[in-house]
Design an enzyme around this catalytic site. Sequence first.
Site, mmCIF file in Angstrom:
data_model
loop_
_atom_site.group_PDB
_atom_site.id
_atom_site.type_symbol
_atom_site.label_atom_id
_atom_site.label_comp_id
_atom_site.label_asym_id
_atom_site.label_seq_id
_atom_site.Cartn_x
_atom_site.Cartn_y
_atom_site.Cartn_z
ATOM 1 N N GLY A 466 6.297 -7.570 -9.280
ATOM 2 C CA GLY A 466 7.693 -7.236 -8.988
ATOM 3 C C GLY A 466 7.805 -6.376 -7.743
ATOM 4 N N THR A 467 6.701 -6.279 -7.018
ATOM 5 C CA THR A 467 6.570 -5.318 -5.934
ATOM 6 C C THR A 467 6.883 -5.883 -4.561
ATOM 7 O OG1 THR A 467 4.254 -5.919 -6.226
ATOM 8 C CG2 THR A 467 4.899 -3.737 -6.961
ATOM 9 N N GLY A 508 -2.157 -1.756 -3.567
ATOM 10 C CA GLY A 508 -1.966 -3.198 -3.461
ATOM 11 C C GLY A 508 -1.463 -3.665 -2.111
ATOM 12 N N ILE A 613 5.593 1.026 7.458
ATOM 13 C CA ILE A 613 6.327 0.367 6.382
ATOM 14 C C ILE A 613 6.318 -1.128 6.692
ATOM 15 C CG2 ILE A 613 8.562 0.158 5.235
ATOM 16 C CD1 ILE A 613 6.988 2.796 4.681
ATOM 17 N N LEU A 614 5.682 -1.901 5.825
ATOM 18 C CA LEU A 614 5.460 -3.321 6.110
ATOM 19 C C LEU A 614 6.745 -4.128 5.972
ATOM 20 C CD1 LEU A 614 2.118 -3.574 4.125
ATOM 21 C CD2 LEU A 614 2.381 -3.525 6.622
ATOM 22 N N THR A 618 11.383 -4.295 0.670
ATOM 23 C CA THR A 618 10.524 -4.219 -0.513
ATOM 24 C C THR A 618 10.028 -2.785 -0.726
ATOM 25 O OG1 THR A 618 8.617 -4.939 0.799
ATOM 26 C CG2 THR A 618 9.812 -6.635 -0.416
ATOM 27 N N LYS A 685 -0.019 2.580 4.403
ATOM 28 C CA LYS A 685 -0.553 3.263 3.218
ATOM 29 C C LYS A 685 0.279 2.867 2.010
ATOM 30 C CE LYS A 685 -0.619 7.521 5.241
ATOM 31 N NZ LYS A 685 -1.023 8.925 5.545
ATOM 32 N N GLY A 688 4.156 2.591 -3.577
ATOM 33 C CA GLY A 688 4.749 2.219 -4.860
ATOM 34 C C GLY A 688 4.735 3.316 -5.905
ATOM 35 N N GLU A 689 3.836 4.250 -5.764
ATOM 36 C CA GLU A 689 3.760 5.332 -6.749
ATOM 37 C C GLU A 689 4.308 6.648 -6.193
ATOM 38 O OE1 GLU A 689 0.072 3.692 -9.389
ATOM 39 O OE2 GLU A 689 -0.422 5.161 -7.882
HETATM 40 MO MO1 MOS Z 1 -1.118 1.849 -11.582
HETATM 41 S S1 MOS Z 1 -1.083 3.195 -13.170
HETATM 42 O O1 MOS Z 1 -2.744 1.999 -11.055
HETATM 43 O O2 MOS Z 1 -0.736 0.346 -12.277
#
Ligand code: MOS
Length: 728
Positions: A466-467, A508, A613-614, A618, A685, A688-689
């Site tokens: 979903g990323t 990712g 930022i690619l 997204t 870099k 997402g987190e």
């Molecule tokens: Mo993340 S907790 O490495 O999906």
Amino acid sequence: MLYDSPATDTPIERLRVVGQPHPRIDGALKTTGTAPYAYERHDVAEGQVYGWPVVAGIPKGRILGIDTLAARGAPGVLGIVTAPEVGPHENGPMNTALLFGGDRVQHYHQAIAVVIAETFEQARAAAALVSVDYAPEAGRFDLHAAAAAHEPGDPDMSHGDFESAFAEAPVTIDQRYSTPGEYHAAMEPHATIAAWEGDRLTVWTSNQMIAWARRDLATVLGIPQENIRVDSPYIGGGFGGKLFVRSDVVMAAHAARRVGRPVKVMLPRPFITNNGTHRAATLQHIRIGAGTDGRITALSHESTSGNLPGGSPETATAQSEMFYAGANRMTRVNLVELDLPEGNAMRAPGETPGLMALEIAMDEMAEALKMDPVAFRALNDTQVNPANPDRRFSRRNFVDCLERGAAAFGWSARNPVPGQRREGDWLIGHGMAGAFRGSPALASGARVRLQPDGRVIVESDMTDIGTGSYTIMAQTAAEMMGLELGQIEMRLGDSDYPVAAGSGGQFGASCSTAGVYAACVKLREAVAKALGLNQAEIDFSDGMVRSGARAIPLAEAAAGGEIVVEDTIEFGDFRSAAELDTFGAHFVEVGVNVATGETRVRRMLAVCDSGRILNPITARSQVIGAMTMGVGAALSEELAVDTARGFFVNHDLASYEVPVHSDIPSQEVIFIEDTDANSSPLKAKGIGELGLCGVGAAISNAVYNATGVRVRDYPLTLDKLLAGLPEI
Ligand code: MOS
């Protein structure tokens, strides 16, 4: 390709496609409901039947017997596989509790049998006829009790002399904080269709890390991984809950072998919380000392969490080793044994709960110093690891994040005195927090196929949870080959394709695009060779290959048949010479109802420093999704533990409350424009987190500013505010 020195000028730098705001190329499939998710893959194998899990009704003990007689005679039943008859299995390296096998019950709702029937309803009805005879054993379910009995070990990190510096500091805080257990609550349940052909197994499943899944499934089943294919092209959220093979896969594999037909198994929503993994609760202790000038001289952060025997701790102190300056510092992680379900990774494990505490502590420290919280953080910025000053941060624009955010949010209009601003029934408050998250890298591969019509097909076992992986990987291939985005076809999530980094640890995007980059470098060489061009002077753009005065359509290189190459990006040691991390700042406005204590988040702003930022669309979606998750962590999400019976009580989405879009009227994201040549060939870099890190504390600090009530135990439910609200 070995990435063994800082990135320089590559074809990516043209930024014709990379860095542009392209909508997701899989967006139409998602919005029309035609992207096939694991449980809906009716077309992949003929004659599919249904498995319904039976899960343990005790938290700890032994299974004396499972009576399946009545279930076997129920309509449509094809077979039953029980865990005791399968026997215990080895686990993959990152999991603790057994997924399916043996007669031990290690946690509540551990899978102990699977009933297979012609229809879903028949399997479910028959499963209700299974009865289990247990020998229960006493378990430990209370983190507070276990922590009180625990003798702390040596510090994990110690630099300078924390205790002396803290004792001598003129301004100090010494506080305790807690975060509850949380679970991933992905929209798509864990689900698998399994089919055997001889001794070869295919699973269509929902998993973030295809190569890990294949490896671990081989271990659990005791078969060679060459005999396993894992396919997971679309994933309805994972957040760490699908980093590993889970019980649905194992049950489906055993069930399919038993009945000789493809079997589909989904974990029903009420089973997921206790059957799966969760983010462990933490008890944290933070002490900070500073001079009257506001400079931190001493900082310690200790955290205690629980897990099953052999499990890992929630490493909530990691960021405190290097986020802020200060010569004397100490961190300690304590792990106690509990017999609750397995604690494991959930989005930004470590930093998420760690910053929920640290960034309240920083707010309290700023108040003790009578300093503005933004200025206090900026003053304590550091460009080196304070515990290891030879190690510089590769790129660290944290002060930019603070300043840009403060300006855009209107921070200067905030009243620093709590409880002063009121609009009707609502007390209004403003809070902020810093954000920090590592940016690790894993090798990542891709195969690229130049077609005779000039299109390029990209194949990789990379997942898109979903990323936006489909989109940014296609952008990378388009940029490298001088094509339009629409000329790239993406194929992801299949273990038949080259092994990519997968989706985890916010690695990712940066790693999977680097893998496509490496494969495309090879494809460019192959094209040059096929066309007889000097590759030193070659340019790929507008579907043409140019060298000197010559211009040849890219398609011509494949006129005699497709050109197929593959490569894997390996991240060299040079990358670890510097600290590679991502930074951010969160700003939040809340309203707290003066009568009920209800808290509403009125607006949020995140400023992110994550290298290139690619794709701004997204990336923004990742950050606002993370911010929303942070609102849940701050205000509502809490796995309620029944400490007598040993399970999480609120195991559905009616009682485990997560926020939705309409809960937050305004969310904005600002990206710091930067590149990090030490991070990846694309100078990107993770992000997402990062967007989740610090959000909870920014909200808690805003609630304090609104009400004058300092809540250090999450979530900030209204019962924790009511006593401190003004008389009405
Ligand atoms: Mo993340 S907790 O490495 O999906």
